[in-house]
Design a protein around this motif. Sequence first.
Motif, PDB file in Angstrom:
ATOM      1  N   LEU A   1      51.350  29.294  33.860  1.00  0.00           N
ATOM      2  CA  LEU A   1      52.893  29.450  33.275  1.00  0.00           C
ATOM      3  C   LEU A   1      52.984  30.895  33.274  1.00  0.00           C
ATOM      4  CD1 LEU A   1      54.879  28.174  31.277  1.00  0.00           C
ATOM      5  CD2 LEU A   1      53.051  28.907  29.640  1.00  0.00           C
ATOM      6  N   MET A   2      52.437  31.816  32.905  1.00  0.00           N
ATOM      7  CA  MET A   2      52.815  33.206  32.920  1.00  0.00           C
ATOM      8  C   MET A   2      53.435  33.527  34.410  1.00  0.00           C
ATOM      9  SD  MET A   2      52.930  33.975  29.734  1.00  0.00           S
ATOM     10  CE  MET A   2      52.427  33.995  28.211  1.00  0.00           C
ATOM     11  N   ALA A   3      52.540  33.106  35.270  1.00  0.00           N
ATOM     12  CA  ALA A   3      52.870  33.580  36.502  1.00  0.00           C
ATOM     13  C   ALA A   3      54.386  32.872  36.919  1.00  0.00           C
ATOM     14  CB  ALA A   3      51.945  33.401  37.592  1.00  0.00           C
ATOM     15  N   ARG A   4      54.499  31.481  36.598  1.00  0.00           N
ATOM     16  CA  ARG A   4      55.888  31.018  36.643  1.00  0.00           C
ATOM     17  C   ARG A   4      56.984  31.700  36.023  1.00  0.00           C
ATOM     18  NH1 ARG A   4      53.883  24.755  37.028  1.00  0.00           N
ATOM     19  NH2 ARG A   4      52.846  24.923  39.288  1.00  0.00           N
ATOM     20  N   LEU A   5      56.591  31.925  34.832  1.00  0.00           N
ATOM     21  CA  LEU A   5      57.746  32.670  33.896  1.00  0.00           C
ATOM     22  C   LEU A   5      57.880  34.267  34.368  1.00  0.00           C
ATOM     23  CD1 LEU A   5      56.648  31.771  30.050  1.00  0.00           C
ATOM     24  CD2 LEU A   5      58.857  31.076  31.614  1.00  0.00           C
ATOM     25  N   THR A   6      57.058  34.879  35.132  1.00  0.00           N
ATOM     26  CA  THR A   6      57.264  36.089  35.453  1.00  0.00           C
ATOM     27  C   THR A   6      58.034  36.158  36.786  1.00  0.00           C
ATOM     28  OG1 THR A   6      55.130  36.836  34.600  1.00  0.00           O
ATOM     29  CG2 THR A   6      56.149  38.134  36.391  1.00  0.00           C
ATOM     30  N   ARG A   7      57.828  35.203  37.628  1.00  0.00           N
ATOM     31  CA  ARG A   7      58.474  34.886  38.783  1.00  0.00           C
ATOM     32  C   ARG A   7      60.198  34.810  38.593  1.00  0.00           C
ATOM     33  NH1 ARG A   7      60.337  33.661  43.470  1.00  0.00           N
ATOM     34  NH2 ARG A   7      59.659  31.990  45.097  1.00  0.00           N
ATOM     35  N   ALA A   8      60.329  33.697  37.595  1.00  0.00           N
ATOM     36  CA  ALA A   8      61.735  33.234  37.006  1.00  0.00           C
ATOM     37  C   ALA A   8      62.387  34.506  36.541  1.00  0.00           C
ATOM     38  CB  ALA A   8      61.540  31.987  36.301  1.00  0.00           C
TER      39      ALA A   8
END
Length: 158
Positions: free
Chosen positions: A39-46
């Motif tokens: 989740l955090m990786a996806r949020l960071t990328r977004a």
Amino acid sequence: YLKGVPILSAFTGAHSDYHTPRDTADKLNYAGTQRVVTLMARLTRALALREQKPDYVAEEKPKEQAGRGLRVYLGTIPDYATGDIKGMRLSGVTKGGPAEAAGLQAGDIITALGGRKIENIYDYTYALDALKIGVSTEVEVMRAGKALRLQVTPGSRE
């Protein structure tokens, strides 16, 4: 956050030894950690791909209730790993705090405080808010399947 930078934190849950010396690697929630990391990786990328920075929203300090300048303190440590129990289980009490002086212990389930029924941590929070510093009150607990009534005198956080 204290420097005006937006933050986001995550939590995979707790267990009975959470944040104690008995909290060992075998008790970590690895599956939950993997989900949080994804989740955090996806949020960071977004967020990195956005042209706008996220808004920083400062939290306001809670307003004191009229007539109450001090915050009540018992020194209880809630057990956030409890399941579907009625009451609020304690994972411990602060050494030298009012709860310890009253005889409360880790594993106790608080079922009433100051005449208010406690079924969860929210009930407990509201009951705490109604207490007065230095005024003894009754706390009802279940300990090893037995109901106990103890007297606790709230202290101050300030």
